[in-house]
Design an enzyme around this catalytic site. Structure first.
Site, PDB file in Angstrom:
ATOM      1  N   ASN A   1       0.819  -1.223   0.000  1.00  0.00           N
ATOM      2  CA  ASN A   1       0.000   0.000   0.000  1.00  0.00           C
ATOM      3  C   ASN A   1       0.853   1.273   0.000  1.00  0.00           C
ATOM      4  OD1 ASN A   1       1.038   0.004   2.554  1.00  0.00           O
ATOM      5  ND2 ASN A   1      -0.936  -0.126   3.622  1.00  0.00           N
TER       6      ASN A   1
ATOM      7  N   LYS B   1       5.518   1.481   5.554  1.00  0.00           N
ATOM      8  CA  LYS B   1       5.514   0.538   6.673  1.00  0.00           C
ATOM      9  C   LYS B   1       5.114  -0.839   6.147  1.00  0.00           C
ATOM     10  CE  LYS B   1       3.864   4.191   9.779  1.00  0.00           C
ATOM     11  NZ  LYS B   1       2.773   4.598  10.705  1.00  0.00           N
TER      12      LYS B   1
ATOM     13  N   GLU C   1      14.168  -0.782  11.048  1.00  0.00           N
ATOM     14  CA  GLU C   1      13.588  -2.003  11.628  1.00  0.00           C
ATOM     15  C   GLU C   1      13.567  -3.125  10.587  1.00  0.00           C
ATOM     16  OE1 GLU C   1      10.494  -0.260  14.978  1.00  0.00           O
ATOM     17  OE2 GLU C   1       9.792  -0.478  12.887  1.00  0.00           O
TER      18      GLU C   1
ATOM     19  N   HIS D   1      32.306 -15.378 -34.638  1.00  0.00           N
ATOM     20  CA  HIS D   1      31.898 -15.935 -35.934  1.00  0.00           C
ATOM     21  C   HIS D   1      30.690 -15.162 -36.457  1.00  0.00           C
ATOM     22  CE1 HIS D   1      30.998 -18.810 -39.066  1.00  0.00           C
ATOM     23  NE2 HIS D   1      29.811 -19.084 -38.558  1.00  0.00           N
ATOM     24  N   ASN D   2      30.708 -14.834 -37.764  1.00  0.00           N
ATOM     25  CA  ASN D   2      29.589 -14.099 -38.373  1.00  0.00           C
ATOM     26  C   ASN D   2      29.123 -12.973 -37.441  1.00  0.00           C
ATOM     27  OD1 ASN D   2      29.767 -15.842 -40.504  1.00  0.00           O
ATOM     28  ND2 ASN D   2      27.859 -16.933 -40.083  1.00  0.00           N
TER      29      ASN D   2
ATOM     30  N   GLU E   1      34.411 -11.142 -37.706  1.00  0.00           N
ATOM     31  CA  GLU E   1      34.300 -11.639 -39.078  1.00  0.00           C
ATOM     32  C   GLU E   1      33.411 -10.724 -39.908  1.00  0.00           C
ATOM     33  OE1 GLU E   1      33.422 -15.784 -41.485  1.00  0.00           O
ATOM     34  OE2 GLU E   1      32.489 -15.476 -39.532  1.00  0.00           O
TER      35      GLU E   1
ATOM     36  N   ASP F   1      31.697 -10.867 -43.721  1.00  0.00           N
ATOM     37  CA  ASP F   1      31.394 -11.510 -45.000  1.00  0.00           C
ATOM     38  C   ASP F   1      30.899 -10.436 -45.960  1.00  0.00           C
ATOM     39  OD1 ASP F   1      32.058 -13.998 -44.082  1.00  0.00           O
ATOM     40  OD2 ASP F   1      30.020 -14.606 -43.625  1.00  0.00           O
TER      41      ASP F   1
ATOM     42  N   HIS G   1      25.096 -12.891 -44.519  1.00  0.00           N
ATOM     43  CA  HIS G   1      25.425 -14.309 -44.667  1.00  0.00           C
ATOM     44  C   HIS G   1      24.954 -14.749 -46.045  1.00  0.00           C
ATOM     45  CE1 HIS G   1      25.568 -18.518 -42.610  1.00  0.00           C
ATOM     46  NE2 HIS G   1      26.679 -18.218 -43.236  1.00  0.00           N
TER      47      HIS G   1
ATOM     48  N   GLU H   1      35.941 -12.234 -45.407  1.00  0.00           N
ATOM     49  CA  GLU H   1      35.525 -13.263 -46.358  1.00  0.00           C
ATOM     50  C   GLU H   1      34.960 -12.501 -47.552  1.00  0.00           C
ATOM     51  OE1 GLU H   1      35.781 -16.637 -46.330  1.00  0.00           O
ATOM     52  OE2 GLU H   1      37.047 -16.359 -44.571  1.00  0.00           O
TER      53      GLU H   1
ATOM     54  N   SER I   1      42.077 -21.699 -41.874  1.00  0.00           N
ATOM     55  CA  SER I   1      40.793 -21.819 -41.178  1.00  0.00           C
ATOM     56  C   SER I   1      40.308 -23.259 -41.244  1.00  0.00           C
ATOM     57  CB  SER I   1      39.747 -20.892 -41.808  1.00  0.00           C
ATOM     58  OG  SER I   1      40.050 -19.541 -41.554  1.00  0.00           O
TER      59      SER I   1
ATOM     60  N   ARG J   1      42.421 -20.621 -37.183  1.00  0.00           N
ATOM     61  CA  ARG J   1      41.085 -20.132 -36.844  1.00  0.00           C
ATOM     62  C   ARG J   1      40.096 -21.266 -37.044  1.00  0.00           C
ATOM     63  NH1 ARG J   1      36.428 -17.719 -39.085  1.00  0.00           N
ATOM     64  NH2 ARG J   1      35.506 -16.132 -37.729  1.00  0.00           N
TER      65      ARG J   1
ATOM     66  N   ASP K   1      13.798 -30.292 -10.369  1.00  0.00           N
ATOM     67  CA  ASP K   1      12.437 -30.576 -10.824  1.00  0.00           C
ATOM     68  C   ASP K   1      12.343 -32.066 -11.121  1.00  0.00           C
ATOM     69  OD1 ASP K   1       9.976 -30.792 -12.081  1.00  0.00           O
ATOM     70  OD2 ASP K   1      10.144 -28.847 -13.066  1.00  0.00           O
TER      71      ASP K   1
END
Length: 800
Positions: free
Chosen positions: A149, A153, A194, A305-306, A335, A337, A350, A384, A559, A586, A744
């Site tokens: 509320n 307190k 408190e 990578h990428n 990298e 490309d 890509h 690349e 690579s 690489r 679980d």
């Protein structure tokens, strides 16, 4: 619980206006732009938003999750909307981890400035907090949440609700007794101090109290000599002096009288244990502490990578944000490309997929801006290139003009080197890795016979992994310009682009940007201007270790797909280790990882592979290992390899390690946990059943995992008191990962938090492990308390 933050909230004009709330346009894309009302909450730690000025509000973000604030001109998204949204009124909230940025546009420049200044102030305040201040703020946050509320307190009913929110299942009578003891005003409610006393009673650490009393003669304090004994005997601080112990007392003892008397109280002792000095990660390994003057090939290099992708490999978004995030987390090899784009401007994406495209020049500008914000050590641009002759020239122009003096365009001393330069010599330099034209020093023409089956081997590997794997080992035809008339290979000197241009000009050209090859094929060739920017990192095709040793040079780099690299480790592990002592390697993820998942980098590090490229946008165990490994040495992105991975006569085999390695036994007593977060914050009644899993990653014989039992219904202060035992043969390569899970019995255990670190950076003794989220963000004050003991040789398991 008054603090500097609370003072600023009532006096700073910007923060006061933010608490009143302002309408701003939230921008997600070019087509999604919605008006929302944002308001800083009274706690100063959370921002809420609503669709209407007085509508139902919900949390938008926490200040502790914010990394920084950028103005509109630095926002990739807002820049694309300049015709309809003024950049001066826009700004971006950048979050820690992998959470997407929040782009906002205010109604005026003044309102945007108010929010930018206010958020910067709040982020700076949170960042500068020490452990105790963070704990105080954390308590204040919980008080705000429990005070339903908002009358300042808390009734016992509100406290009961809060206990469930805080992951505590407690007997009602016991909880009420603590409540009454803290209610010194006897008002039936808890206020400010408190509530703090109630929290202290709730979090009383019996296991720490017992440890404290075992070294304290009177059970009330630790004298300087008693604390020194503790540091030497239990914390294994063999070289600890009275001066250091005195310095720690002065740093962590809260009372001035204790500092004057050179004693440590229980509160001071607990503060020390929870501090960086009491952390499992050795503070001595946090700054740059390794030798940075050795050749580049002697280091593990944090690699991406990428890098342009912030999603999957098929339909994901390409964004300069990928480069910003990678560079700011210490990545030193990114990298790029590059493909032909419209209007003569190369684009990055890509290839042969549905990923979006960004301009190459924007990528270069981003690298120029962020390359050295986290680390001064060299950044490698792994190119690349799939562009035509003309757009390669454009690439070279952008690299030269945008990077300027940052770009390494010649050898450091202008002569042919005999080994790769060191990270120290290459400070604040950007290196280009890519294909390069070559020429023998006497410029004689040589005939080259291409090994039969070379292309077929590579093509079959690509076909096996995925048609989408565009990164490849350079094929012979792409590296060497073959002139039809003479059927000779024309190559260019490593550091002499002008001669290269002259020779290429003599070649018969079938069409712009291509040469007629001896196989009667028209193929795009490498532009000399771009070739000349490749200095120390010339990409070459890997054929065999014998071929590399006979024909290749230290400045050439190969690579490997993860599949090929892992096969080579199994078939010729020692040869791979020796190869990596003189030449860079690489490794990149398999093309089958279209979801941007990752492999375990440890397997490749074991063979000395320097540049193990990761999909950094994807959280998980593999990135935890990578982040933990590069957390050491100042987070600079370079980690010196162990000496047996730098010796070119090394007999080390990652699959079959033998002497001179001596086994070590690691005993870990998992003692207790503190303030573990709830997994489902919306369900007040759900409380975790935590267990701790300890994993070791290293050579195959060292890789192991063990776990404790689970503690039922207690994420607040669970106690395990269990000891786990591991035997490790090659500790120099070992990584430790501590994971807290929610048990679980119906399904897989749920992740709560983790912490990963190198064996070599681990401190012995009583240590706290401060947990991180899946994204590597602090879960403060969540931690686990452990005792670490390392012993030489193999010993039988015993309880500590």
């Amino acid at each position: 619980m008054a603090s500097l933050l609370q003072d600023r909230l009532t006096t700073d004009q910007d923060l006061l206006l933010m608490q009143e709330g302002m309408p701003m346009r939230k921008v997600r894309s070019k087509s999604w732009k919605k008006l929302r009302y944002f308001r800083l909450q009274n706690d100063g730690m959370t921002v809420w938003h609503a669709r209407q000025a007085r509508g139902s509000a919900k949390p938008s973000f926490s200040i502790s999750d914010v990394e920084t604030i950028r103005n509109g001109h630095d926002s990739e998204l807002l820049r694309s909307l300049t015709e309809e949204l003024p950049l001066e009124q826009g700004f971006t909230v950048v979050f820690h981890g992998r959470r997407s940025n929040l782009d906002l546009v205010a109604n005026s420049v003044e309102e945007a400035q108010i929010w930018m200044r206010g958020l910067h102030l709040l982020v700076d305040l949170v960042t500068s907090m020490d452990h105790q201040e963070r704990l105080d703020q954390w308590l204040s946050d919980w008080f705000q949440r429990g005070d339903k509320n908002q009358d300042g307190k808390m009734s016992f009913q509100e406290v009961q609700r809060l206990l469930h929110l805080m992951n505590v299942e407690m007997d009602q009578e016991y909880a009420f007794s603590l409540f009454q003891a803290a209610d010194t005003s006897q008002s039936g409610t808890l206020e400010g101090e408190e509530f703090v006393e109630f929290y202290k009673a709730l979090t009383k650490r019996a296991e720490v109290q017992e440890l404290f009393e075992s070294f304290s003669a009177d059970g009330q304090k630790l004298t300087l000599l008693e604390f020194l004994d503790f540091l030497r005997e239990e914390q294994k601080e063999r070289d600890c002096t009275s001066e250091l112990a005195l310095e720690l007392i002065d740093r962590y003892e809260p009372s001035d009288s204790g500092k004057l008397r050179h004693v440590l109280s229980m509160d001071g002792f607990l503060s020390y244990l929870c501090s960086k000095d009491g952390d499992i990660f050795n503070p001595a390994c946090l700054p740059i502490y390794q030798d940075m003057t050795q050749p580049l090939n002697h280091y593990f290099i944090c690699s991406s990578h990428n890098t342009y992708l912030v999603g999957d490999q098929l339909c994901g978004q390409s964004s300069v944000e990928g480069y910003i995030r990678a560079l700011k987390r210490g990545c030193r090899c990114v990298e790029v490309d590059v493909w032909d784009g419209p209007s003569g401007e190369p684009v990055v994406y890509h290839g042969h997929t549905l990923t979006s495209r960004i301009l190459f020049k924007d990528v270069v500008a981003t690298v120029a801006q962020y390359a050295f914000q986290t680390s001064d050590y060299p950044v490698i641009l792994s190119l690349e290139t799939h562009c035509s002759w003309e757009q390669q020239q454009t690439m070279a122009r952008h690299l030269t003009e945008i990077l300027g003096e940052q770009l390494l365009s010649t050898t450091l001393d202008g002569v042919l080197p005999t080994q790769l330069p060191s990270p120290e010599e290459l400070r604040r330099k950007i290196l280009v890795k890519g294909k390069k034209l070559t020429l023998e020093e006497d410029l004689e023409y040589e005939e080259e016979e291409v090994e039969p089956g070379l292309e077929g081997e590579h093509e079959s590997e690509l076909a096996l992994e995925s048609q989408f794997e565009t990164e490849s080992e350079p094929e012979p035809q792409e590296q060497n310009l073959q002139i039809k008339d003479k059927k000779k290979v024309v190559t260019c000197p490593l550091f002499c682009p002008s001669i290269c241009c002259q020779i290429v000009a003599q070649a018969p050209i079938s069409k712009p940007g291509s040469l007629l090859l001896s196989q009667q094929k028209s193929k795009t060739i490498l532009c000399p201007a771009l070739s000349s920017l490749v200095i120390y990192l010339k990409s070459v095709s890997f054929r065999s270790f014998t071929h590399s040793k006979k024909h290749y040079h230290f400045y050439e780099i190969s690579s490997f797909s993860e599949t090929k690299a892992k096969r080579l480790i199994k078939e010729a592990g020692n040869e791979f280790v020796q190869h990596n002592t003189w030449q860079l390697s690489r490794v990149y993820p398999s093309g089958l990882r279209t979801d941007s998942s990752n492999y375990n980098p440890q397997e490749l590090w074991n063979a000395g592979c320097q540049m193990v490229a990761m999909n950094m946008q994807t959280a998980g165990l593999e990135m935890d290992i990578c982040d933990g490994h590069f957390r050491q040495n100042g987070g600079c992105g370079y980690v010196l390899k162990p000496d047996f991975l730098r010796d070119n006569q090394s007999s080390f085999h990652p699959e079959r390690p033998i002497s001179p390695f001596k086994a070590q036994t690691l005993l870990i007593q998992v003692i207790s946990g503190q303030q573990l977060p709830k997994l489902n914050k919306t369900k007040e009644g759900s409380i975790v059943d935590p267990l701790v899993k300890v994993q070791i990653f290293g050579v195959r014989l060292d890789t192991a995992r063990q776990e404790t039992n689970y503690v039922e219904n207690n994420g607040f202060n669970p106690y395990w008191g269990q000891t786990l035992c591991f035997r490790v043969l090659v500790p120099e390569l070992a990584m430790l990962r501590f994971v807290v899970m929610d048990y679980d019995w119906k399904s897989r255990n749920d992740f709560i938090g983790q912490y990963t670190l190198p064996w070599s950076c681990m401190q012995q003794g009583y240590r706290h492990i401060h947990l991180l989220s899946k994204d590597g963000i602090s879960l403060c004050p969540a931690s686990i308390f452990v005792y670490i003991c390392i012993r030489e040789g193999s010993i039988p398991y015993q309880h500590l």
